[in-house]
Design an enzyme around this catalytic site. Structure first.
Site, PDB file in Angstrom:
ATOM      1  N   PHE A   1     -15.918   7.487  -0.839  1.00  0.00           N
ATOM      2  CA  PHE A   1     -14.631   8.161  -1.039  1.00  0.00           C
ATOM      3  C   PHE A   1     -14.049   8.673   0.273  1.00  0.00           C
ATOM      4  O   PHE A   1     -13.271   9.627   0.290  1.00  0.00           O
ATOM      5  CB  PHE A   1     -14.769   9.301  -2.065  1.00  0.00           C
TER       6      PHE A   1
ATOM      7  N   ILE B   1     -18.773  -0.122  -2.011  1.00  0.00           N
ATOM      8  CA  ILE B   1     -19.117   1.285  -2.258  1.00  0.00           C
ATOM      9  C   ILE B   1     -18.959   1.610  -3.749  1.00  0.00           C
ATOM     10  O   ILE B   1     -18.790   2.761  -4.125  1.00  0.00           O
ATOM     11  CB  ILE B   1     -18.276   2.230  -1.377  1.00  0.00           C
TER      12      ILE B   1
ATOM     13  N   ILE C   1      -4.195  -8.612  -9.739  1.00  0.00           N
ATOM     14  CA  ILE C   1      -5.472  -7.932  -9.992  1.00  0.00           C
ATOM     15  C   ILE C   1      -6.578  -8.988  -9.886  1.00  0.00           C
ATOM     16  O   ILE C   1      -6.648  -9.922 -10.689  1.00  0.00           O
ATOM     17  CB  ILE C   1      -5.456  -7.256 -11.371  1.00  0.00           C
TER      18      ILE C   1
ATOM     19  N   GLU D   1      -7.182   3.728  -4.555  1.00  0.00           N
ATOM     20  CA  GLU D   1      -6.652   5.071  -4.295  1.00  0.00           C
ATOM     21  C   GLU D   1      -5.421   5.366  -5.146  1.00  0.00           C
ATOM     22  O   GLU D   1      -5.151   6.516  -5.477  1.00  0.00           O
ATOM     23  CB  GLU D   1      -6.335   5.220  -2.807  1.00  0.00           C
TER      24      GLU D   1
END
Lengths: 316, 212, 734
Positions: free
Chosen positions: C245, C470, C618, C694
């Site tokens: 993050f 991540i 996407i 985000e």
């Protein structure tokens, strides 16, 4: 964590004796708070006495019609016990409002009573804290205090006791049974078991050196509506900002015990007496001597409002 | 300003410090042994754990948590250390059938106990139904909390079947039932910062249905 | 390859694999505990030692002396490395505060020593025996108090800190309806589940580090700079990362301490940052104070919009760029933004998921709600009226693609927005119920990204790039990209990530990872396709890769056969032209939230959440959706409970663990819905995709704040919106 030696106690007497012979010894049962604190060197025992094998994990009826809860009954088992659920609902509710499923599987009845404050300054060994290092000062006064105590506080300490279970135990007038290293046994009422901080916030209970909790005894059931209302920021797995354990009778009389506001579960006879008049009167009595900080003064309103909701629920 | 970052050094610390070699080999310093002659005075212990059905003998420092015993001694690193203070649930394992935080218990306290870790539930190519449901519903992202979530969720379904109440259980005197609200409450001791909660609950609901 | 003109039809458009809901290819590893994170690297031939760090007990000053005599005598101790004993180390280019070395203390819990011992338990116990004598200096820790001394910094993340168009002051003063509000957001912590951790091992003068890093090359470069060694001598690996993050974007102390400790002990050393150490030792998102002024005509058209923001950081640090989105999100002829930086001696402020936009929209999107109410216009309608298809500060510059209106309209329909009542009017039992909406906006950044793709004689395609996963799904979407490009299924693709021996990629940050890294793989695959065609003597213009075959005209050869026993390799780096300058590239969303607020206690509980996102193609609807729900969850935390509590006397974050810093738990989060707009953006990349990780966070907290207002009639402008800020305005408990 300091190095320590370890033994499994063979009997209650042996456990108390072992503790008496070494002032730096600690009992360990669930370990969920003690090990947490040992890792931070807030607790630094040189010897651990594992009391898990002592058979203190039973819940039995007392001749008086109450229940004797072994000191090592896990929080999960206590909450799930049929009689507790039926006759002492406030206790079952308080237990499942606390911690997480994993922690409740480990945490014991006695350990829950003995857990220490969650004041963040107590947890940071760089900071002065009268509870951790007597005489060093209280960092919470003038610091971050939103979670901390509003009543029964002192200039030395504004910490709260974090237990949910103890709040319900206090409402139920439970008593703590102990054995001392010399083998003598005694019973300490929940009203007296935890102390207010005063000038000695590091002394948190009435227990003497080596004294060992064997059981908590509940008096016979008193009926009424059993309610435990825990108020917190997130919906679960958080300590209470305020919690109320209540047993309210159909005529509006009852008992109220409050968590998250003091160094011990906060219950006053005068407040119980005001309960039939409503939340405003009862909470005024409860918090008559409140001494708040800018950050935690909301707890005064919150107690009154939460109590209002509890009374409504009891009526409903 | 003098150091404030630790409690004062007590006599006992000096004792332990000077007993370096002794502590290493697990025997107690003679002076201490004389003081408490009636008691086992070792800083290390020999224990046996039954991990995922296999007996494992360990010679460990008494301070070793069950979590570190699994990760650092047995190299079962599926069980994760997220906080080491019982605040996140990543270390959840089952001991004698119950889920606990393995970071807040000492290995020495579990001599003879049966421990089930994520490695014992299923393996790649042979997933436990809960593991398969997590993959299917994408009930994870970084994967670090995942073994704890899965161990916890397997235990949660058992706890509901065993009629253990939760904070959201309606009536304390009736049988607890499997619902999304029950699952959410009971899983709340397992934090997922990636925020896969919505998917995790769907995975658990599916696994619960498959077993019902 | 350089991406300079809008993408035309390319092999990705086949969408046989890309765009498909493919489960994570690392899913079995993660769900069985076999995915190996930094601290878990275990080579049975190595004798690992354990390092345990010590942090500063003061926030600012210097260390006069350290006494480690007791430590050296402590059982099992192999070595003690202190910030004094190592002398003056270098500083990473991307670090504000030094991570280690020297006597200067810049912040609380700054690493000042690492103790190495045979076991973790011995190292931890010994670390507490270090005696430190500090010289404390006075310092500033309170943003509100330091606001007056804040200055205009040189730069706001590469852009100017101020902007102005038209006559804001005049237009605001003369506006028919105007609004002026001040908001605050607190310091926030990444709180990823895996603590920062590293294992370091030296082989002569070469260093291998197994760590938890979002950005392999940044870490490698800054570790080299810190240790004063050649970057080429460092091998860094980070195949699995337990969340970041932004907290693992920049080199952290665990890697430095592990490297120094391993050197001192002559053994491989493992170092993990203890959880209570992370909040103050590492970075955080800085607090902001934001003033927003909006002037509008009675019909809702904005005539003036101004956004000022103040934040603090250590000397040499940067802004939290909270006013940036206001330059682009809404129309309005007269506008201004200004950002000011105060010097604070708290730990280093730096990027956390959606830096700038996340806290900026927490404020702006409440202000928009307040202004809409003042105008008597539905807040969705107000946003639609003020939509813009061009950069409002530079109308010559269009958005590459912008469908915010579509997101809001579709969301309103799906969420049942029309059922929203006036504030405080919907009560269900003990609950006051309200709906809230906010727009989400986050720029689409791109970064150069390289990859190497191998085709082996068995037909297996292997991708190597130092890109990281991540939790974002990089493994899976990279496999999808390579599979699509080479005409195979994902089962035929291997993906190796997070290793400094691989081509330098975008890394994971700024929601640039997915689009940039897959574009890099695209470029490498183009090279590999050319190599295959060349080897087969095919005309590379008409060659088709499909079903494991390579086809040209009527000739078709199995990919495995084409590779031959030696295999073939393609390697390239995607670089970017000026399409991001000529066209504003951004992503958009509409966030919808329903909350219940306990009428007695003021506790807010979220009942429903929907995000409608417009973010180009996407690549994988499963992993993209997970990114969005995860961000919505983080947004719930930022709205309701997350705050690093500052002790303004001593300069540290007091609630520095996961009990004190409350992130959402299962019980806080309801079922979440996500809808992706069906769109592509050929300006963004050959993938025609944009960032999503985000965007999901941007705006959601304000939607929650607006829902609380709608439920209670209590407007809270200071996050987190905890019950103490609400109960004063709740009805009497009967």
């Amino acid at each position: 964590m300091r190095a320590f030696t370890y033994e499994r106690a063979a009997s209650v007497e042996a456990a108390a004796g072992a503790a008496a012979s070494n002032p730096e010894a600690k009992f360990i049962a669930g370990g969920t708070n003690l090990l947490d604190l040992m890792k931070l060197e807030i607790e630094t025992p040189s010897h651990l006495i594992d009391v898990n094998g002592l058979g203190l994990d039973r819940i039995e009826a007392t001749p008086e019609g109450g229940l004797r809860i072994g000191a090592l009954v896990r929080n999960t088992d206590l909450a799930a016990h049929e009689t507790i659920r039926r006759d002492y609902g406030v206790l079952s509710r308080a237990l499942v409002a606390g911690a997480s499923g994993q922690l409740r599987n480990k945490a014991t009845t006695a350990g829950n009573l003995m857990q220490r404050t969650r004041c963040p300054y107590f947890y940071d060994t760089n900071q002065p804290c009268n509870k951790r290092r007597p005489g060093s000062g209280c960092s919470a006064l003038g610091g971050i205090s939103r979670q901390l105590g509003v009543v029964g506080v002192s200039d030395a300490c504004i910490a709260t006791h974090p237990s949910d279970m103890a709040v319900a135990m206090r409402a139920l007038d439970a008593a703590v049974e102990t054995v001392k290293p010399d083998g003598t046994r005694r019973s300490i009422g929940m009203a007296d078991f935890h102390r207010l901080p005063g000038d000695t916030p590091h002394i948190e209970t009435e227990l003497k050196s080596g004294e060992f909790i064997t059981a908590v005894v509940l008096p016979p059931p008193i009926g009424g509506r059993h309610i435990y209302r825990k108020v917190r920021d997130r919906a679960s797995y958080a300590f209470a900002l305020v919690s109320i354990g209540a047993v309210i009778q159909p005529d509006g009389t009852g008992r109220i015990s409050v968590g998250g506001v003091a160094h011990k579960p906060w219950r006053l006879d005068a407040a119980d007496a005001e309960l039939p008049k409503g939340a405003k009167a009862a909470s005024a009595a409860l918090l008559a001597d409140a001494r708040t900080t800018e950050q935690n003064k909301f707890k005064v309103d919150l107690v009154e409002r939460t109590l209002g909701a509890v009374i409504l629920e009891a009526r409903g | 300003m003098p150091s404030t970052n630790q409690p004062e050094i007590s006599r006992r610390d000096l004792l332990i410090s000077s007993a370096a070699t002794v502590a290493m080999t697990g025997a107690a310093p003679g002076v201490a042994a004389a003081q408490f002659a009636d008691r086992s005075m070792h800083y290390t212990s020999t224990i046996s754990l039954k991990v995922n059905g296999e007996s494992r003998d360990l010679d460990i420092d008494n301070r070793t948590t069950l979590l570190d015993a699994l990760r650092e001694h047995l190299h079962l690193t599926g069980t994760k250390k997220g906080c080491d203070h019982g605040q996140c649930g990543a270390c959840t394992v089952m001991v004698d059938g119950r889920r606990i935080n393995s970071c807040l218990t000492l290995a020495v306290m579990h001599d003879g106990d049966e421990v089930t870790t994520i490695e014992g539930l299923g393996q790649p190519g042979n997933l436990h139904p809960m593991q398969a449901a997590f993959v299917k519903h994408d009930g994870f992202q970084c994967g670090y909390c995942t073994p704890g979530q899965i161990c916890s969720s397997v235990a949660v379904l058992e706890e509901i079947r065993a009629n253990i109440p939760s904070h959201v259980t309606g009536s304390l005197t009736e049988q607890a039932t499997i619902s999304q609200a029950e699952i959410r409450e009971r899983m709340s001791g397992n934090i997922c910062r990636c925020g896969a909660y919505s998917n995790i609950v769907e995975a658990i609901v599916e696994a619960a249905g498959a077993r019902a | 390859m350089k991406f300079e003109t809008p993408a035309k039809t390319n092999p990705i458009d086949n969408l046989k694999v890309v765009g498909q809901p493919i489960h994570r290819i690392d899913g079995e590893l993660k769900t069985t505990g076999r995915a190996m994170y930094a601290y878990e690297w275990h080579d049975p031939n190595m004798r690992y030692a354990y390092g345990y760090p010590l942090g500063s007990a003061i926030a600012k000053g210097r260390i006069k002396s350290m006494d480690v005599a007791a430590v050296q005598k402590s059982p099992g101790v192999l070595s003690v490395v202190t910030t004094l004993s190592v002398g003056d180390l270098g500083k990473g280019k991307l670090n504000t505060a030094k991570l280690f070395g020297g006597d200067k203390i810049e912040h609380y819990h700054q690493a000042i020593a690492v103790v190495v011992a045979e076991t973790f338990e011995q190292a931890r116990a010994a670390a507490s025996l270090i005696q430190v004598d500090y010289q404390e200096e006075s310092a500033a820790f309170d943003l509100a108090a330091a606001k007056g001394s804040a200055v205009k910094p040189k730069d706001a993340g590469g852009a100017p800190p101020d902007s102005a168009v038209g006559d804001f002051d005049g237009a605001f003063k003369s506006a028919a309806v105007s609004f002026d509000g001040t908001y605050t957001t607190p310091d926030q912590s990444h709180a990823m589940m895996e603590p920062h951790a590293s294992i370091a091992a030296w082989d002569d003068d070469e260093l291998t580090v197994w760590t938890s890093s979002q950005m392999i090359d940044w870490w490698r470069s800054d570790l080299a700079a810190t240790l004063g060694m050649e970057k080429e001598k460092i091998h860094l690996m980070s195949p699995f990362i337990g969340g970041g993050f932004g907290g693992k974007l920049f080199l952290r102390s665990d890697a430095v301490l592990a490297a120094l400790a391993a050197k001192a002990a002559g053994r491989p050393v493992k170092v993990a940052l203890p959880r209570p150490f992370i909040a103050n030792n590492t970075t955080h998102r800085p607090a902001t104070i934001q003033r927003i002024r909006i002037g509008a005509q009675r019909d809702g058209k904005i005539t003036a919009i101004g956004h000022e923001s103040w934040s603090g950081d250590l000397p040499g640090g940067g802004l939290e760029t909270a006013a940036m989105q206001t330059r682009l999100l809404y129309a309005g002829e007269n506008r201004m933004t200004a950002m000011r930086l105060a010097e604070l001696n708290l730990p280093e402020g730096n990027a956390m998921r959606a830096p700038g936009e996340a806290p900026g929209l927490m404020a702006l999107e409440i202000a928009i709600d307040e202004m809409a109410e003042k105008l008597g216009i539905d807040p969705i309608e107000f946003r639609i009226v003020n939509d813009t298809q061009v950069d409002p500060e530079n109308p010559e510059r269009p958005f590459s693609h912008r469908n915010l209106i579509g997101c809001l309209k579709l969301g309103a329909e799906r969420f049942g927005w029309s059922e929203r009542k006036q504030p405080g009017l919907r009560r269900e039992g003990n609950w006051l119920v309200g709906l809230g909406v906010a727009a989400g906006f986050r720029n689409n950044l791109v970064m150069p990204s390289g990859a190497r793709v191998r085709l082996a004689g068995d037909g297996v395609v292997t991708v190597e790039t130092d890109m990281t996963d991540i939790g974002t799904g990089s493994y899976t979407i990279i496999a999808q990209t390579a599979a699509e490009m080479m005409g195979v299924t994902v089962e035929k693709v291997g993906v190796h990530l997070g290793d400094s021996r691989f081509p330098v990629s975008a890394g994971s940050g700024g929601q640039f990872g997915a689009n940039s890294a897959t574009s890099g793989v695209y470029a490498a695959c183009i090279k590999l396709r050319e190599a295959v065609a060349k080897k087969l003597g095919f005309n590379s213009n008409d060659v088709v890769f499909e079903n494991g075959q390579v086809r040209s005209g009527n000739r078709s050869v199995a990919l495995a056969e084409a590779a031959g026993s030696d295999g073939l390799v393609g390697e390239d780096t995607m670089e970017w032209g000026d399409l991001t300058d000529t066209h504003q590239q951004s992503t958009f969303s509409g966030h919808f939230v329903e909350v219940g607020v306990d009428a007695a206690t003021g506790e807010t509980r979220i009942r429903r959440m929907l995000a409608v996102c417009a973010a180009g193609r996407i690549i994988n609807p499963i992993t993209a959706r997970s990114q969005v729900i995860g961000a919505m969850t983080m947004g719930a935390g930022l709205a309701l409970s997350e705050e690093l509590a500052v002790d303004t006397r001593h300069g540290f974050f007091v609630n520095h663990d996961l009990a004190g810093y409350e992130v959402p738990v299962h019980a806080d989060i309801p079922h979440q819905d996500v809808i992706f707009m069906d769109e592509t953006d050929p300006m963004s990349s050959p993938m025609k995709a944009k960032g999503i990780g985000e965007l999901g966070l941007c705006g959601v907290s304000a939607a929650i704040a607006n829902a609380i207002y709608n439920a209670t009639g209590v407007r809270v402008r200071h996050y987190p919106i905890t019950l103490d800020k609400v109960i004063g305005g709740l009805p009497e408990v009967a």
